[in-house]
Enzyme design. Structure first.
Site, short mmCIF file in Angstrom:
data_model
loop_
_atom_site.label_atom_id
_atom_site.label_comp_id
_atom_site.label_asym_id
_atom_site.label_seq_id
_atom_site.Cartn_x
_atom_site.Cartn_y
_atom_site.Cartn_z
N GLN A 105 0.23 -8.43 -8.76
CA GLN A 105 1.65 -8.81 -8.71
C GLN A 105 1.79 -10.22 -9.26
O GLN A 105 1.12 -11.14 -8.78
CB GLN A 105 2.14 -8.78 -7.27
CG GLN A 105 3.63 -9.11 -7.15
CD GLN A 105 4.11 -9.14 -5.71
OE1 GLN A 105 3.68 -9.99 -4.94
NE2 GLN A 105 5.00 -8.24 -5.36
N TYR A 175 12.05 -14.41 -3.85
CA TYR A 175 11.36 -15.25 -4.85
C TYR A 175 12.28 -15.40 -6.07
O TYR A 175 13.41 -14.89 -6.08
CB TYR A 175 10.00 -14.65 -5.20
CG TYR A 175 9.03 -14.74 -4.03
CD1 TYR A 175 8.63 -15.97 -3.53
CD2 TYR A 175 8.57 -13.59 -3.41
CE1 TYR A 175 7.77 -16.06 -2.44
CE2 TYR A 175 7.71 -13.68 -2.30
CZ TYR A 175 7.32 -14.92 -1.83
OH TYR A 175 6.49 -15.02 -0.74
N ARG A 223 8.81 -4.53 -8.26
CA ARG A 223 9.05 -4.51 -6.80
C ARG A 223 10.44 -5.08 -6.50
O ARG A 223 10.78 -6.16 -6.99
CB ARG A 223 7.98 -5.30 -6.05
CG ARG A 223 8.08 -5.10 -4.55
CD ARG A 223 6.84 -5.47 -3.79
NE ARG A 223 6.57 -4.42 -2.81
CZ ARG A 223 5.99 -4.61 -1.64
NH1 ARG A 223 5.54 -5.79 -1.30
NH2 ARG A 223 5.81 -3.61 -0.80
C1 LIG Z 1 0.46 -11.55 5.29
C2 LIG Z 1 1.40 -10.84 4.38
C3 LIG Z 1 1.57 -11.28 3.08
C4 LIG Z 1 2.44 -10.60 2.21
N1 LIG Z 1 2.53 -11.02 0.91
C5 LIG Z 1 3.26 -10.31 0.03
C6 LIG Z 1 3.22 -10.62 -1.35
O1 LIG Z 1 2.46 -11.46 -1.81
N2 LIG Z 1 4.03 -9.89 -2.18
C7 LIG Z 1 4.82 -8.87 -1.72
O2 LIG Z 1 5.52 -8.25 -2.52
N3 LIG Z 1 4.83 -8.53 -0.41
C8 LIG Z 1 4.06 -9.19 0.46
N4 LIG Z 1 3.99 -8.78 1.77
C9 LIG Z 1 4.71 -7.55 2.18
C10 LIG Z 1 3.76 -6.32 2.13
O3 LIG Z 1 3.33 -6.04 0.83
C11 LIG Z 1 4.45 -5.05 2.69
O4 LIG Z 1 5.51 -4.70 1.85
C12 LIG Z 1 4.97 -5.22 4.11
O5 LIG Z 1 4.01 -5.84 4.92
C13 LIG Z 1 5.39 -3.89 4.73
O6 LIG Z 1 4.41 -2.91 4.62
P1 LIG Z 1 3.34 -2.60 5.82
O7 LIG Z 1 4.12 -2.19 7.02
O8 LIG Z 1 2.50 -1.50 5.28
O9 LIG Z 1 2.61 -3.85 6.05
C14 LIG Z 1 3.17 -9.47 2.66
C15 LIG Z 1 2.99 -9.02 3.98
C16 LIG Z 1 2.12 -9.68 4.83
C17 LIG Z 1 1.92 -9.17 6.22
#
Ligand SMILES: Cc1cc2nc3c(=O)[nH]c(=O)nc-3n(C[C@H](O)[C@H](O)[C@H](O)COP(=O)(O)O)c2cc1C
Ligand code: SF4
Length: 514
Positions: A105, A175, A223
């Site tokens: 990404q 962002y 995204r």
């Molecule tokens: C610690 C952390 C860092 C994240 N960093 C990003 C990121 O760099 N880019 C992004 O698009 N989403 C980021 N997310 C969101 C996740 O990609 C994901 O969409 C979100 O946690 C929901 O999905 P899940 O329930 O499977 O975790 C982050 C989430 C967490 C917990």
């Protein structure tokens, strides 16, 4: 043998990328990077474990395309210079060897950067901070916008040259791209603000430049925050309208949700059901006829299979689910569902560290993040008896770990069941997800032949001595604080006391059956 979950294990091809199954690790900032912006050894190991665990597509965390102004976090990885390419090359090669496809990404943080770290003013579409109390950014000039477009293109060229299988452009989550797309942030009155067409002009220029650099066959994933869930922000209907300006450059949508002021929908709170956002993915897919990734609390393979089967979603995204359980895919494939270490969406170890206090991520339910269970190789070389006092989550984790390294473990639990407070608390509907953790620990414990569990057994000094312990682990846990508020001292209190101060007259030694 016919798979229980045929859809999860059905390959999918997007342009020249074929993914072996329908599970993608969504990008998640880890703060594992070197301060130079290079990937660390810790990174390499962390991602390799998820590839070895069977994940079909791994999308690396957001990498900065313009340093320092676009930085996000203390040790974010960078892709703004050729010097970062060799490390990425090693990583991609390693993940390919383990059967995963790999994307990255790319991102500019805009107003989500921090001037204390970058030493310069933060920039955005307008002067709106990304969240209440955040830094007030300066609107970008047209020249700056043109420079940033070029930077995205240069980053994309590197991504392809390194050997990544796809690139993801981050257009959501507050962002820079999202700060132009969303009317919540974008208050400009020039050709980059106002109408939908104007707000989309900069992201469209970025995608056009990326496509120019990677050619027609390289998959571009975008995204988005399909529902921003803030007053005056984009609704799903608005998103379906604005994507018309980007669609010609897009091969797959990664349909996410929420901005910084609505973080509970972006990094989903625990009360939101598995896959609750799939309707957003379906809406995008219906309109643009392109494959969609969708994340959001997916933990249960039955739900994942159902959503894939319904066609709402083509690839299920899993973020925290794969922090907590790197082997999610292989365990599901091998019929080991009962020992899936499901993420409980607590946001303490991961988001709490990374976003809350700028530390590297950890996991509340998996102490082996990021190293993996290397401890299992460290077997004890002499007889070692361990008595664990207390069968809550801490006691169970300690007992399992000790048994896994070869100790004889005796776990003494005063009450009649395992799991401690977490089992009790997770009776509350909004905390239901927490139940998964003691359930997993109990299933893990059952598999260990050198772990003996004694229920209804108070750990007196005499009793502990009977086991000739070399090590005693005190994991008696905590007693809930009941505030001195009228109405809280009745049934609620007596129930918790009964649990904690039960007499053990019926104590009997019991091995967990199974
Ligand atoms: C610690 C952390 C860092 C994240 N960093 C990003 C990121 O760099 N880019 C992004 O698009 N989403 C980021 N997310 C969101 C996740 O990609 C994901 O969409 C979100 O946690 C929901 O999905 P899940 O329930 O499977 O975790 C982050 C989430 C967490 C917990
Ligand atoms: S810290 Fe909590 S939310 Fe994060 S991955 Fe672990 S269990 Fe899930």
């Amino acid at each position: 043998m016919k798979s229980k979950y045929p859809k999860i294990f059905e390959p999918i091809t997007i342009k020249r990328m074929t993914i072996k199954n329908r599970v993608a690790m969504t990008p998640m900032g880890t703060n594992y990077g070197e301060t130079s912006g290079e990937m660390s050894n810790r990174h390499m190991n962390y991602y390799s474990l998820r590839a070895k665990g069977g994940t079909g597509l791994i999308i690396l965390e957001n990498a900065n395309i313009e340093y320092p102004v676009g930085s996000n976090g203390t040790s974010q990885i960078r892709i703004d210079h050729d010097s970062f390419m060799p490390r990425y090359y090693q990583l991609v090669e390693n993940l390919h060897k383990n059967g995963a496809m790999v994307a990255i990404q790319v991102n500019h943080a805009g107003a989500s950067a921090s001037s204390a770290r970058t030493g310069m003013e933060t920039v955005s579409s307008s002067n709106i901070p990304t969240k209440a109390g955040g830094e007030i950014p300066r609107p970008m000039t047209k020249e700056e916008i043109l420079t940033t477009v070029k930077k995205y293109g240069e980053a994309a060229k590197r991504v392809q040259a390194i050997g990544f299988d796809a690139i993801e452009i981050h257009c959501g989550h507050s962002y820079l791209m999202s700060q132009f797309i969303s009317p919540y942030y974008n208050k400009r009155t020039d050709e980059f603000g106002g109408s939908v067409e104007n707000r989309l002009r900069f992201p469209k220029m970025v995608l056009e430049e990326v496509r120019k650099n990677v050619g027609p066959w390289f998959p571009i994933i975008v995204r988005i925050s399909a529902e921003e869930r803030v007053p005056g922000g984009n609704t799903l209907e608005d998103t379906l309208e604005y994507l018309e300006y980007l669609d010609e450059y897009v091969d797959m949508y990664d349909v996410s949700c929420g901005l910084n002021p609505s973080l509970q929908y972006q990094i989903d709170s625990n009360f939101l059901p598995d896959g609750w956002r799939s309707y957003m993915a379906r809406a995008v897919k219906n309109k643009f006829k392109k494959p969609v990734i969708n994340a959001g609390n997916y933990r249960d393979p039955k739900v994942v299979e159902k959503v894939l089967e319904s066609g709402d979603v083509d690839i299920v995204g899993m973020g925290r689910g794969l922090i907590a359980e790197p082997n999610w895919v292989s365990k599901v494939q091998n019929g080991e569902e009962e020992i899936l270490r499901k993420c409980i969406s607590c946001n303490v170890g991961c988001a709490g560290n990374r976003i809350g206090v700028n530390r590297p991520i950890r996991c509340t339910v998996n102490p082996a993040v990021p190293e993996g269970d290397i401890y299992k190789k460290l077997k004890v070389n002499k007889n070692c008896n361990v008595v664990v006092v207390g069968g809550g989550t801490a006691g169970l984790e300690a007992a399992c770990t000790a048994a896994e390294v070869g100790c004889n473990v005796f776990l003494l639990e005063k009450s009649g069941k395992l799991g401690g407070l977490s089992t009790f608390i997770s009776d509350l509907p909004s905390k239901n997800r927490m139940k998964d953790f003691p359930k997993y620990l109990e299933a893990r414990a059952k598999r260990l032949k050198n772990l003996y569990v004694f229920l209804n057994c108070e750990a007196t000094v005499d009793k502990i001595k009977q086991f000739k312990p070399d090590i005693i682990v005190n994991a008696t846990g905590s007693v809930p604080v009941v505030p001195p508020i009228k109405g809280t001292q009745g049934k609620h209190r007596s129930r918790s006391c009964r649990y904690h101060f039960r007499d053990d007259s019926e104590s009997k030694s019991r091995r967990i059956p199974g």
